[in-house]
Motif scaffolding. Structure first.
Motif, PDB file in Angstrom:
ATOM      1  N   THR A  73     -14.521  82.846  44.881  1.00 49.11           N
ATOM      2  CA  THR A  73     -14.287  82.154  46.157  1.00 49.11           C
ATOM      3  C   THR A  73     -13.751  80.749  45.938  1.00 49.11           C
ATOM      4  N   ARG A  74     -13.694  80.306  44.677  1.00 53.32           N
ATOM      5  CA  ARG A  74     -13.248  78.956  44.341  1.00 53.32           C
ATOM      6  C   ARG A  74     -12.193  79.031  43.249  1.00 53.32           C
ATOM      7  N   GLU A  75     -11.029  78.460  43.486  1.00 50.84           N
ATOM      8  CA  GLU A  75     -10.015  78.391  42.444  1.00 50.84           C
ATOM      9  C   GLU A  75     -10.394  77.309  41.447  1.00 50.84           C
ATOM     10  N   ARG A  76     -10.184  77.601  40.184  1.00 51.49           N
ATOM     11  CA  ARG A  76     -10.532  76.656  39.132  1.00 51.49           C
ATOM     12  C   ARG A  76      -9.612  75.443  39.178  1.00 51.49           C
ATOM     13  N   VAL A  77     -10.196  74.259  39.036  1.00 56.36           N
ATOM     14  CA  VAL A  77      -9.431  73.020  38.979  1.00 56.36           C
ATOM     15  C   VAL A  77      -9.237  72.647  37.515  1.00 56.36           C
ATOM     16  N   LYS A  78      -8.000  72.475  37.075  1.00 57.38           N
ATOM     17  CA  LYS A  78      -7.746  72.156  35.674  1.00 57.38           C
ATOM     18  C   LYS A  78      -8.303  70.788  35.310  1.00 57.38           C
ATOM     19  N   GLU A  79      -8.094  69.822  36.143  1.00 54.38           N
ATOM     20  CA  GLU A  79      -8.594  68.479  35.863  1.00 54.38           C
ATOM     21  C   GLU A  79      -8.588  67.674  37.147  1.00 54.38           C
ATOM     22  N   LEU A  80      -9.683  66.981  37.422  1.00 51.88           N
ATOM     23  CA  LEU A  80      -9.727  66.114  38.590  1.00 51.88           C
ATOM     24  C   LEU A  80      -8.897  64.863  38.329  1.00 51.88           C
ATOM     25  N   ASP A  81      -8.296  64.336  39.386  1.00 54.51           N
ATOM     26  CA  ASP A  81      -7.453  63.144  39.279  1.00 54.51           C
ATOM     27  C   ASP A  81      -8.335  61.898  39.189  1.00 54.51           C
ATOM     28  N   SER A  82      -8.346  61.274  38.007  1.00 54.61           N
ATOM     29  CA  SER A  82      -9.202  60.109  37.800  1.00 54.61           C
ATOM     30  C   SER A  82      -8.714  58.876  38.554  1.00 54.61           C
ATOM     31  N   SER A  83      -7.446  58.880  39.006  1.00 56.55           N
ATOM     32  CA  SER A  83      -6.927  57.705  39.704  1.00 56.55           C
ATOM     33  C   SER A  83      -7.308  57.688  41.179  1.00 56.55           C
ATOM     34  N   VAL A  84      -7.834  58.804  41.684  1.00 56.68           N
ATOM     35  CA  VAL A  84      -8.238  58.883  43.088  1.00 56.68           C
ATOM     36  C   VAL A  84      -9.687  58.443  43.207  1.00 56.68           C
ATOM     37  N   ARG A  85      -9.947  57.527  44.132  1.00 60.00           N
ATOM     38  CA  ARG A  85     -11.285  56.968  44.271  1.00 60.00           C
ATOM     39  C   ARG A  85     -11.856  57.288  45.648  1.00 60.00           C
ATOM     40  N   PHE A  86     -13.117  57.667  45.644  1.00 60.52           N
ATOM     41  CA  PHE A  86     -13.845  57.901  46.885  1.00 60.52           C
ATOM     42  C   PHE A  86     -15.083  57.018  46.859  1.00 60.52           C
TER      43      PHE A  86
END
Length: 508
Positions: A73-86
């Motif tokens: 039910t979840r597509e694999r994420v290769k790598e999260l974007d470290s430049s995006v900040r929450f």
């Protein structure tokens, strides 16, 4: 869009069927357990009946089906974007929704940490029922702790690739599936099932800390992390000791493993309350859910670029320092504390009495979590970690006292309370400190590395125990004081302050 929706529907159906099959497999183990209760709760020497074999087959089929259904039910994420900040603004008040999630995550940690803590209380019963010597008995904690080590590394990776919430959901399913460890009639099957149980339990720690760090405002983050961790650590040990004191005299040691069924169900019921990591939702393009998180928790994406990194070699040294700290802690927790009930039994204490002494010691340690939480959030994250490590050293010195002193119950409770205060406080502070020190893209794996190290020392101890090379309580305490003092020095020199610093800035 339709294909994605159909895939999610098929995955949800596969997950549901997998869970039903697992529960059916567990139910087929009940007849032998009922029969064993009528014969003193002993299964040793009893041949496995057909329903139990069928139940094991169903569990073996249901677990991969549930895992496949959840991950599909979840597509694999290769790598999260470290430049995006929450971030969550410090002006954002903590709402009932925040408190509800914190409560659920605290319960999740209590359930998770109850698993390895239970090892201490089943060992005397296992040793007695199967007629094992200490070296052979050590295979059980070796199997369980090896599983938790593997689980910490594995679930940390899954949390970064498939999402935090799905990791907790899968861990809950495996809690239920592996609870049949308590129904295994042979010691060999106990080893297999306890390894699998450890794999399921090892992953909760890194995922929970990562989540708490990501959805609590900066001003409240430290306090929330330590309180959740503290309630989980002390609550897990207290729950295990109270369950042993209350249930074991009547139902035997096996019932302590069977508690995985109701506790796993609790996690499954409340899993939907747990939020997903905003970085993961952004990487998946799930903007609707991000907007909902902004309304519920105040989490928003902020403009800006990634902060310039510091000295890479210093960061590497800090990582290895945290690994050393976790290794030393695990050697104490899964060495001294794991074998303590057995030590007390050999000194003449009955199983219920020994569990009661440890439960009272844990009760004395519980109020210190509030103190540690306030120190971590209001004074210094780094130096609070150092203080808890120093208290642990004091507890080690206490356990090294002459046996004549420890023969007194009051002295024993005081010494154990000091050691539990130090070790619980230390782990309560260490994992939040790690979660605050790494970027979102690698936070799951980094906390998984340290969490795995917090079990690996226990694995090494069991290897020595199997070879009959474990020294006495006093000698072991003096040996462990050395690496703990070294870790204190390194944290003091290399550690950095995370209190009051925005999450991505503190991990830069």
């Amino acid at each position: 869009m339709r294909t994605s929706l159909q895939r999610q529907q098929r995955g949800s159906l596969a997950f549901l069927i997998g869970c039903i099959v697992i529960f059916a497999g567990g139910a087929l183990h009940l007849p032998m357990l009922v029969m064993a209760h009528e014969m003193g709760n002993r299964l040793v020497g009893m041949p496995m009946d057909q329903p139990m074999y069928a139940g094991m087959v169903l569990i073996a089929l249901g677990v991969p089906l549930a895992i496949f259904g959840a991950l599909s039910t979840r597509e694999r994420v290769k790598e999260l974007d470290s430049s995006v900040r929450f971030e969550i603004s410090d002006e954002t008040p903590l709402t009932a929704r925040h408190y509800l999630v914190l409560a659920v995550l605290s319960v999740a940690l209590v359930i998770d940490l109850m698993k390895p803590a239970t090892l201490s209380f089943v060992l005397p019963g296992v040793r007695s029922e199967y007629g094992l010597d200490k070296a052979t008995t050590a295979w059980l904690p070796f199997s369980a702790l090896s599983g938790t080590t593997v689980g910490s590394f594995l679930w940390g990776w899954i949390a970064d690739r498939y999402g935090r919430r799905i990791s907790i959901l899968l861990a809950a399913v495996l809690f239920v599936a592996t609870s049949v460890c308590g129904a295994m009639p042979t010691f060999a099957w106990n080893l297999v099932m306890c390894f699998l149980m450890g794999c399921s339990a090892g992953g909760m720690l890194p995922v929970v800390y990562s989540l708490v760090a990501e959805f609590v405002p900066t001003k409240s983050r430290g306090l929330a992390l330590v309180l959740v961790g503290g309630l989980g650590a002390v609550g897990g040990y207290l729950a295990a000791s109270l369950a042993a004191q209350t249930l074991e005299p009547t139902y035997g040691w096996r019932v302590l493993w069977l508690l995985g069924v109701p506790t796993g169900l609790i996690l499954l019921i409340f899993a939907r309350i747990i939020p997903e990591s905003p970085g993961f939702l952004h990487a998946k393009g799930r903007t609707d859910e991000l907007d909902e998180m902004a309304k519920q928790y105040g989490i928003v994406q902020v403009p800006g670029h990634r902060e310039a990194g510091g000295d890479a070699s210093l960061a590497t040294w800090l990582t290895w320092t945290l690994v050393l700290t976790a290794l030393t802690w695990s050697t104490i927790n899964f060495g001294l504390l794991l074998w303590l009930p057995s030590e007390l039994a050999m000194r003449g204490y009955e199983a219920g009495t020994a569990s009661g002494l440890l439960a009272r010691s844990a009760l004395f340690a519980l109020p210190t979590i509030i103190v540690v939480s306030l120190l971590y959030s209001r004074w210094s994250s780094k130096w609070t970690l150092v203080v808890t490590m120093a208290v642990t050293v004091a507890g080690l010195v206490g356990t090294a006292l002459p046996s004549e002193i420890l023969a007194n119950r009051t002295s024993l409770i005081v010494v154990m309370a000091v050691l539990l205060v130090g070790t619980n406080g230390m782990m309560v502070v260490l994992m939040p400190y790690v979660a605050e020190s790494y970027a979102t893209a690698v936070r799951g794996r980094a906390t998984g590395l340290v969490a795995g190290s917090s079990k690996l020392g226990g694995v090494a101890i069991q290897v020595f125990a199997m070879g009959g090379l474990v020294p006495g309580l006093a000698i072991a305490s003096w040996i462990l004081i050395v690496p703990m003092l070294l870790a204190i020095i390194l944290v003091g020199l290399l550690g950095h302050e995370t209190r009051g610093v925005a999450l991505e800035q503190s991990s830069a």
